[in-house]
Design a protein around this motif. Sequence first.
Motif, PDB file in Angstrom:
ATOM      1  N   ASP A  44       0.830  -1.216   0.000  1.00 15.16           N
ATOM      2  CA  ASP A  44       0.000   0.000   0.000  1.00 15.16           C
ATOM      3  C   ASP A  44       0.860   1.260   0.000  1.00 15.16           C
ATOM      4  OD1 ASP A  44      -2.221  -1.637   0.035  1.00 15.16           O
ATOM      5  OD2 ASP A  44      -2.510  -1.495   2.201  1.00 15.16           O
ATOM      6  N   LEU A  45       1.946   1.262   0.758  1.00 20.19           N
ATOM      7  CA  LEU A  45       2.836   2.420   0.793  1.00 20.19           C
ATOM      8  C   LEU A  45       3.524   2.631  -0.554  1.00 20.19           C
ATOM      9  CD1 LEU A  45       4.451   1.899   4.311  1.00 20.19           C
ATOM     10  CD2 LEU A  45       3.006   3.826   3.652  1.00 20.19           C
ATOM     11  N   LEU A  46       3.852   1.536  -1.214  1.00 19.86           N
ATOM     12  CA  LEU A  46       4.504   1.623  -2.521  1.00 19.86           C
ATOM     13  C   LEU A  46       3.525   1.982  -3.641  1.00 19.86           C
ATOM     14  CD1 LEU A  46       6.854  -1.512  -2.361  1.00 19.86           C
ATOM     15  CD2 LEU A  46       7.543   0.890  -2.228  1.00 19.86           C
ATOM     16  N   LYS A  47       2.232   1.804  -3.376  1.00 20.41           N
ATOM     17  CA  LYS A  47       1.173   2.103  -4.358  1.00 20.41           C
ATOM     18  C   LYS A  47       1.370   1.296  -5.643  1.00 20.41           C
ATOM     19  CE  LYS A  47       0.826   6.817  -2.542  1.00 20.41           C
ATOM     20  NZ  LYS A  47       0.963   8.267  -2.816  1.00 20.41           N
ATOM     21  N   ILE A  48       1.740   0.038  -5.465  1.00 29.39           N
ATOM     22  CA  ILE A  48       1.992  -0.808  -6.632  1.00 29.39           C
ATOM     23  C   ILE A  48       0.689  -1.392  -7.156  1.00 29.39           C
ATOM     24  CG2 ILE A  48       4.391  -1.325  -6.150  1.00 29.39           C
ATOM     25  CD1 ILE A  48       3.565  -3.814  -4.703  1.00 29.39           C
ATOM     26  N   LYS A  49       0.726  -1.789  -8.430  1.00 27.55           N
ATOM     27  CA  LYS A  49      -0.471  -2.260  -9.133  1.00 27.55           C
ATOM     28  C   LYS A  49      -0.084  -3.361 -10.110  1.00 27.55           C
ATOM     29  CE  LYS A  49       0.088   1.442 -12.540  1.00 27.55           C
ATOM     30  NZ  LYS A  49       1.443   1.751 -12.041  1.00 27.55           N
ATOM     31  N   PRO A  50      -1.069  -4.048 -10.664  1.00 28.16           N
ATOM     32  CA  PRO A  50      -0.766  -5.095 -11.646  1.00 28.16           C
ATOM     33  C   PRO A  50       0.099  -4.558 -12.784  1.00 28.16           C
ATOM     34  CG  PRO A  50      -3.065  -5.228 -10.994  1.00 28.16           C
ATOM     35  CD  PRO A  50      -2.511  -3.971 -10.350  1.00 28.16           C
ATOM     36  N   GLY A  51       1.093  -5.343 -13.144  1.00 32.05           N
ATOM     37  CA  GLY A  51       2.003  -4.950 -14.223  1.00 32.05           C
ATOM     38  C   GLY A  51       3.280  -4.311 -13.737  1.00 32.05           C
ATOM     39  N   ASP A  52       3.290  -3.792 -12.494  1.00 30.81           N
ATOM     40  CA  ASP A  52       4.517  -3.211 -11.942  1.00 30.81           C
ATOM     41  C   ASP A  52       5.534  -4.308 -11.653  1.00 30.81           C
ATOM     42  OD1 ASP A  52       3.597  -0.636 -12.054  1.00 30.81           O
ATOM     43  OD2 ASP A  52       3.000  -0.536  -9.945  1.00 30.81           O
ATOM     44  N   LYS A  53       6.792  -3.959 -11.803  1.00 32.88           N
ATOM     45  CA  LYS A  53       7.898  -4.871 -11.477  1.00 32.88           C
ATOM     46  C   LYS A  53       8.538  -4.387 -10.182  1.00 32.88           C
ATOM     47  CE  LYS A  53      12.179  -6.837 -13.401  1.00 32.88           C
ATOM     48  NZ  LYS A  53      13.142  -6.774 -14.520  1.00 32.88           N
ATOM     49  N   VAL A  54       8.482  -5.243  -9.142  1.00 30.62           N
ATOM     50  CA  VAL A  54       8.871  -4.851  -7.792  1.00 30.62           C
ATOM     51  C   VAL A  54      10.016  -5.725  -7.299  1.00 30.62           C
ATOM     52  CG1 VAL A  54       8.045  -4.529  -5.429  1.00 30.62           C
ATOM     53  CG2 VAL A  54       6.475  -4.206  -7.348  1.00 30.62           C
ATOM     54  N   LEU A  55      10.986  -5.105  -6.648  1.00 29.50           N
ATOM     55  CA  LEU A  55      12.140  -5.819  -6.093  1.00 29.50           C
ATOM     56  C   LEU A  55      11.931  -6.116  -4.617  1.00 29.50           C
ATOM     57  CD1 LEU A  55      15.146  -6.806  -6.140  1.00 29.50           C
ATOM     58  CD2 LEU A  55      15.775  -4.442  -5.559  1.00 29.50           C
ATOM     59  N   ASP A  56      12.162  -7.370  -4.229  1.00 29.58           N
ATOM     60  CA  ASP A  56      12.220  -7.783  -2.820  1.00 29.58           C
ATOM     61  C   ASP A  56      13.685  -8.069  -2.522  1.00 29.58           C
ATOM     62  OD1 ASP A  56      12.292  -9.177  -0.388  1.00 29.58           O
ATOM     63  OD2 ASP A  56      10.387 -10.189  -0.749  1.00 29.58           O
ATOM     64  N   ALA A  57      14.349  -7.142  -1.834  1.00 32.90           N
ATOM     65  CA  ALA A  57      15.777  -7.271  -1.546  1.00 32.90           C
ATOM     66  C   ALA A  57      15.973  -8.042  -0.237  1.00 32.90           C
ATOM     67  CB  ALA A  57      16.429  -5.900  -1.453  1.00 32.90           C
ATOM     68  N   GLY A  58      16.350  -9.309  -0.345  1.00 32.99           N
ATOM     69  CA  GLY A  58      16.492 -10.181   0.814  1.00 32.99           C
ATOM     70  C   GLY A  58      15.191 -10.908   1.083  1.00 32.99           C
TER      71      GLY A  58
END
Length: 362
Positions: free
Chosen positions: A121-135
Motif C-alpha cells: 500500500d505504501l509503494l502504491k503498486i499495481k498489476p504490471g509493476d515490477k517490484v524488487l524484494d531485496a532479501g
Amino acid sequence: MVAQIMSWALLAVSLALAACIYWIVCLLGSAEQKGKSAVELGGGSLSREEVAENYKAYASFFEKPKQIEAPDHVPKLVDTFYNLVTDIYEWGWGQSFHFSPAIPGKSHREETRLHEELVADLLKIKPGDKVLDAGCGVGGPMRSIARHSGANVVGITINDYQVARARNHNKKSGLNGLCEVICGNFLRMPFPDNSFDAAYSIEATCHAPQLRDVYAEIYRVLKPGQLYVSYEWVTTPVFNPDNPEHVEIIHGIEQGDALPGIRNYEQIVEIAKDTGFEVLEERDLALPPAQPWWKRLKMGRLAYYRNHLVIAILSFLGIAPQGVVDVHEMLFKTAAYLTRGGETGIFTPMHLLLCRKPAAAT
C-alpha cells in the motif's frame, strides 16, 4: 501374573510414548501453515555431516570481531546462518521470517499478512509493476504482496537453499507467474539500472556490512521517481551505549541473527539521504498504539521447549543431523534477547523508512 501385568503396562507406556512423539513430530507441526515437518529438518544446502561443523564456524565469527568488521566475510556468515536456520524457521515460525505488531483479535498469520500488505500500500503498486524484494528469504512476504497488489515481484536472496524453497512455495501457491526468485548478493545485484517500478526490504538490510552499499544498489536499480520501503532493525532513542544490560541485549541479538552490527535509528535516515533518496516518512511501527511485537516470542516459549525436545529426540535417533540441537538452542537464547530488547524499548525490528528516488535522478 504380576510379571505379565508389568509387561502389558510397559507395552502400553511404550505405545503411548510412541504415539505422543508421532503426534508432536508429524502432526503438530509449526506455529503457522507449514511447508516443513520436523522429520525434514536439516541444514539447508549443507550435507548432514556439515551441519555441526558449520555451526561451530558460525559461532567462531563472533569470537573474532575483526572478521565481523571485514565486509568480505559477512556474506559467507549470512549464507551459513540461513543454511542452518531456514528449516527451523519454516517449521517453528512460518514462511515469513519477520516480526509484526500484535493486533487484538488477529492470528499471527493475519498480523503477518497485514504487516506485509502495508508495504504494498505504501509503494502504491499495481498489476504490471515490477517490484524488487531485496532479501526475500523463502518468499512469504513476496507472495502476500503479489497476491494483494497483482504486481510482479522479483526476489533476491544470497542462500541457494532458500531460492529452491521459495520457488517451491511459489508454485504450490499458484503465484509462480507473479513471483520470481534468484540467488545473489543484494550488494551486487544482477539487474540493469532503472529497471524496477518499486522496491522493498523487510528486516533484511540489517545483514549488510555497510547499509550505504545496499541502499546504493537499490537506488541504482529503481526507476527515477519511484518508491522504496524498508523495515529496519535499529536501536531506539531509549538505548544507552553506557548501560551494560543494553549492550548485552544488542550483542545477543547480533550474534543470534548474523548481524554485523545493529544501527541507530538516526543513522538509517542519514544514510538513505546520503545515498540520494528523498525520505518521505520514517517512524517506529512498534510504538503505541501498536501492541508488542515480542508477544509472540513470549507466548511461544512452551513451543520452544516442545520443539527442542523433538529436535533432541530426532537428533538422538539419527533422523535430524548432528548440530541442529545447537542451532535451535542458539535461536532460543536469541528469542530471549529479542524479548528483552522489546520489553526495555531499546530495540525495534520495524522502523519504517519510506523513500523516493528523485524524478530527475540519472
